[in-house]
Design a protein around this motif. Structure first.
Motif, PDB file in Angstrom:
ATOM      1  N   PHE A  86      36.317  51.911  39.481  1.00 42.30           N
ATOM      2  CA  PHE A  86      36.623  50.997  40.575  1.00 42.30           C
ATOM      3  C   PHE A  86      35.485  50.799  41.573  1.00 42.30           C
ATOM      4  N   ARG A  87      34.376  51.544  41.421  1.00 45.68           N
ATOM      5  CA  ARG A  87      33.243  51.336  42.316  1.00 45.68           C
ATOM      6  C   ARG A  87      31.953  50.999  41.552  1.00 45.68           C
ATOM      7  N   TYR A  88      31.753  51.627  40.386  1.00 41.62           N
ATOM      8  CA  TYR A  88      30.496  51.355  39.671  1.00 41.62           C
ATOM      9  C   TYR A  88      30.629  50.211  38.663  1.00 41.62           C
ATOM     10  N   TRP A  89      31.798  50.076  38.038  1.00 43.00           N
ATOM     11  CA  TRP A  89      31.994  48.923  37.165  1.00 43.00           C
ATOM     12  C   TRP A  89      31.851  47.611  37.947  1.00 43.00           C
ATOM     13  N   PRO A  90      32.403  47.506  39.155  1.00 41.72           N
ATOM     14  CA  PRO A  90      32.160  46.280  39.939  1.00 41.72           C
ATOM     15  C   PRO A  90      30.675  46.010  40.173  1.00 41.72           C
ATOM     16  N   LEU A  91      29.876  47.080  40.342  1.00 46.63           N
ATOM     17  CA  LEU A  91      28.431  46.872  40.534  1.00 46.63           C
ATOM     18  C   LEU A  91      27.814  46.229  39.290  1.00 46.63           C
ATOM     19  N   TRP A  92      28.279  46.658  38.133  1.00 42.00           N
ATOM     20  CA  TRP A  92      27.834  46.054  36.872  1.00 42.00           C
ATOM     21  C   TRP A  92      28.268  44.591  36.841  1.00 42.00           C
ATOM     22  N   ASN A  93      29.531  44.334  37.219  1.00 41.02           N
ATOM     23  CA  ASN A  93      30.045  42.963  37.224  1.00 41.02           C
ATOM     24  C   ASN A  93      29.274  42.056  38.185  1.00 41.02           C
ATOM     25  N   ALA A  94      28.649  42.662  39.197  1.00 34.84           N
ATOM     26  CA  ALA A  94      27.974  41.861  40.217  1.00 34.84           C
ATOM     27  C   ALA A  94      26.836  41.037  39.631  1.00 34.84           C
ATOM     28  N   GLN A  95      26.436  41.338  38.383  1.00 31.95           N
ATOM     29  CA  GLN A  95      25.365  40.551  37.743  1.00 31.95           C
ATOM     30  C   GLN A  95      25.754  39.074  37.615  1.00 31.95           C
TER      31      GLN A  95
END
Lengths: 317, 284
Positions: free
Chosen positions: A44-53
């Motif tokens: 819930f915190r690092y996967w969104p960072l990946w999605n931010a691409q």
């Protein structure tokens, strides 16, 4: 060279490594305990960072995050060049800075008054009662504002009319809306923010006050020369912390209070991201704007922390 | 200690200021209560001359509102449970000074506090996990607050270490030490953080709108917002038009009903949170 690579580890090299493995094994219970939490942060915190691409892509739901085509910085430039950029930045910064500049002094004054009061019972009751609004949701505060501000039966408008004025439709009047945002925030949060200042005041050594009294200092002089300097670190810290969130402006509050007639003065970055992203399905553009906001926030916090370490002696983290 | 006239004036102005702050805080709340009990056809005033509970009776007759209340209670209780388990189980290991990698792991967690990707990327995660329109979205999306986690970690760090060491020598596992020794000593911080999580979940009104689409799953704040903005209020005032409650009274009765659970919990946990948050440290 090759000798070193080929040779088996010596006893000296094996030692620390085995010790580390032994230490890891000894703490296996603790690591097992950490697992659910770390999994949560990953999902819930690092996967969104990946999605931010997708901020740099033209996100197509069918193709997914990974396979959507890259578009470089065009989402960012589209935002910076659009007519709403200035309006969003202005609204966000004006509301944020006003909350900081107008909101901080009441919290400091309230903490001083609670600390100085000769009636401890009154001070305690005030403290407890002023905490309470912090725990009310913005929807409830919206209800309270309707009761206070409605043009017909609102208490404030009744007072305005009684004083010979005209009733104001505060929540839909662009001229009044920002004031409502700022003052409702003060009503809700002043008691809560006073806690930190109060803690700083309680931490001041009583001998300082006693010495000042012996020297014949008045109560005002004691506040000016002992209490305020004693709170300075915390004041600086709170100000810097809020500067780190200067682009937040209070999303939940504005989301529930605003309406079409006041968009021009109330729409902030976060409310715009929600409308463009979720309601208009402009995922990439909204993510780019969100990322821009996040980066500014990160920059502000890092700088604020440097400044805090330098001047207040302690950092935020 | 002699008290000069200057001191007495100062005292009086300080106390007058505190009373003014009290009134400013309380008058809006009292007025909401007053409007909610104002009978039909009367204009509300701060101190009503007549009272009627018709608006409350009307609201409590609405199955949609009762269902929303149930949803909120369920979400709050299960949300606190999940959040507390995750927070305690993460904070405790990270508070052990001899745990290898603790600095790195704390850094990994702290980073998410300083930088997050924003609303849309998280929404996509919830969507890709197929959690949209399930309560898991609301229970999980913000289950751990880094701030709460760090406050709790600092609290655990400040506990006397000798107790835990003694238990370890007696052969207790880490979980046993946490359960039998650390948690009983941590009541103030557990109550404080539990209250913070409960309040966040109870008050949540944006995330349900964002993640849920089924109207019957909505918690109380969403229904309250609809009543206040008049969106679906027809549902709640249908019979009111013919019988008793004026819409204003109905709206404010809904506000009061949503606030009451908070007021019930607040006083007996309130005494813990000053000591709790402050001993956890300002540093966060």
């Amino acid at each position: 060279m090759t000798d070193v690579l080929r040779s088996s580890p010596t006893a000296a090299q094996r030692g620390p490594r085995q010790r580390l493995l032994a230490r890891l094994w000894r703490h296996r219970g603790l690591y097992l305990m950490l697992l659910p939490g770390l999994l949560w942060f990953a999902l819930f915190r690092y996967w969104p960072l990946w999605n931010a691409q997708i901020a740099f892509k033209d996100f197509q739901p069918v193709q997914g995050v990974l396979h959507s085509p890259w578009v470089g910085l065009s989402n960012f430039t589209q935002f910076f060049q659009s007519y709403y950029f200035t309006q969003l930045m202005t609204n966000t910064l004006v509301i944020s800075f006003a909350k900081l500049l107008i909101g901080l002094p009441p919290a400091i004054i309230l903490a001083l008054a609670i600390h100085e009061s000769s009636r401890k019972g009154l001070a305690r009751v005030t403290q407890t009662v002023t905490y309470l609004p912090h725990f009310l949701s913005w929807v409830i505060v919206f209800g309270i504002l309707l009761a206070m501000l409605s043009p017909g039966s609102g208490l404030v408008n009744k007072a305005l009319v009684a004083a010979g004025g005209d009733p104001v439709s505060f929540l839909t009047d662009p001229g009044a809306f920002r004031a409502v945002v700022i003052f409702s925030d003060i009503w809700k949060e002043t008691g809560w923010s006073a806690i930190l200042f109060l803690a700083a005041l309680i931490g001041i050594s009583p001998s300082l006050y006693e010495a000042a009294e012996v020297d014949g200092a008045t109560r005002w002089q004691r506040i000016r020369h002992i209490s305020l300097p004693g709170m300075l670190d915390v004041i600086v810290l709170v100000t810097l912390l809020r500067l780190g969130h200067i682009l937040d402006a209070g999303f939940y509050q504005i989301y529930v209070l605003y309406s079409l007639p006041v968009y021009s003065v109330a729409d902030v970055i976060d409310t715009w991201v929600y409308r463009q992203g979720i309601q208009n399905f402009q995922f990439s553009l909204a993510t780019a704007v969100g990322l821009f906001k996040g980066l500014i926030g990160l920059l502000m916090i890092v700088v604020a922390n440097r400044v805090a370490r330098r001047f207040a002696g302690q950092g935020l983290y | 200690m002699t008290r000069t006239r200057h001191d007495r004036t100062f005292d009086r102005s300080v106390n007058a200021f505190l009373i003014a702050v009290l009134l400013i805080t309380l008058i809006p709340l009292i007025y909401v209560l007053a409007v909610s009990i104002t009978p039909l056809g009367r204009t509300p005033s701060l101190l009503p001359t007549a009272a009627s509970l018709a608006a409350y009776a009307e609201l409590l007759k609405q199955p949609a509102l009762i269902r929303a209340l149930g949803n909120s209670v369920f979400l709050t209780l299960s949300g606190v449970l999940i959040s507390m388990i995750l927070t305690v189980c993460t904070a405790y290991p990270l508070s052990r000074p001899d745990l290898p990698g603790r600095k790195f792991l704390t850094g990994v967690i702290l980073f998410t506090f300083l930088f997050n990707a924003g609303l849309i990327p998280l929404y996509l995660v919830i969507r890709d996990l197929h959690l949209l329109n399930t309560y898991w979205a609301l229970l999980l999306h913000g289950a751990v607050s880094v701030y709460n986690l760090l406050v709790m970690k600092n609290f655990f760090q400040n506990l006397p270490e000798s107790l835990e060491e003694a238990a370890k020598i007696d052969g207790a596992t880490d979980l046993q030490v946490l359960w039998h020794i650390v948690l009983p000593l941590s009541k103030p911080i557990l109550l404080t953080i539990g209250l913070f999580y409960a309040v966040t979940q109870w008050n949540s009104f944006f995330e349900p709108v964002l993640y849920l689409s089924d109207a019957r799953m909505m918690p109380l704040p969403v229904v309250l917002r609809d009543i206040l903005t008049g969106l679906n209020s027809a549902e709640y005032v249908e019979s009111a038009a013919t019988t008793t409650a004026p819409p204003d009274a109905l709206k404010m009765a809904a506000v009061v009903l949503t606030t009451i659970p908070m007021l019930l919990v607040y006083p007996w946990i309130q005494r813990y949170f000053t000591s709790g948050t402050l001993s956890g440290g300002v540093k966060g």
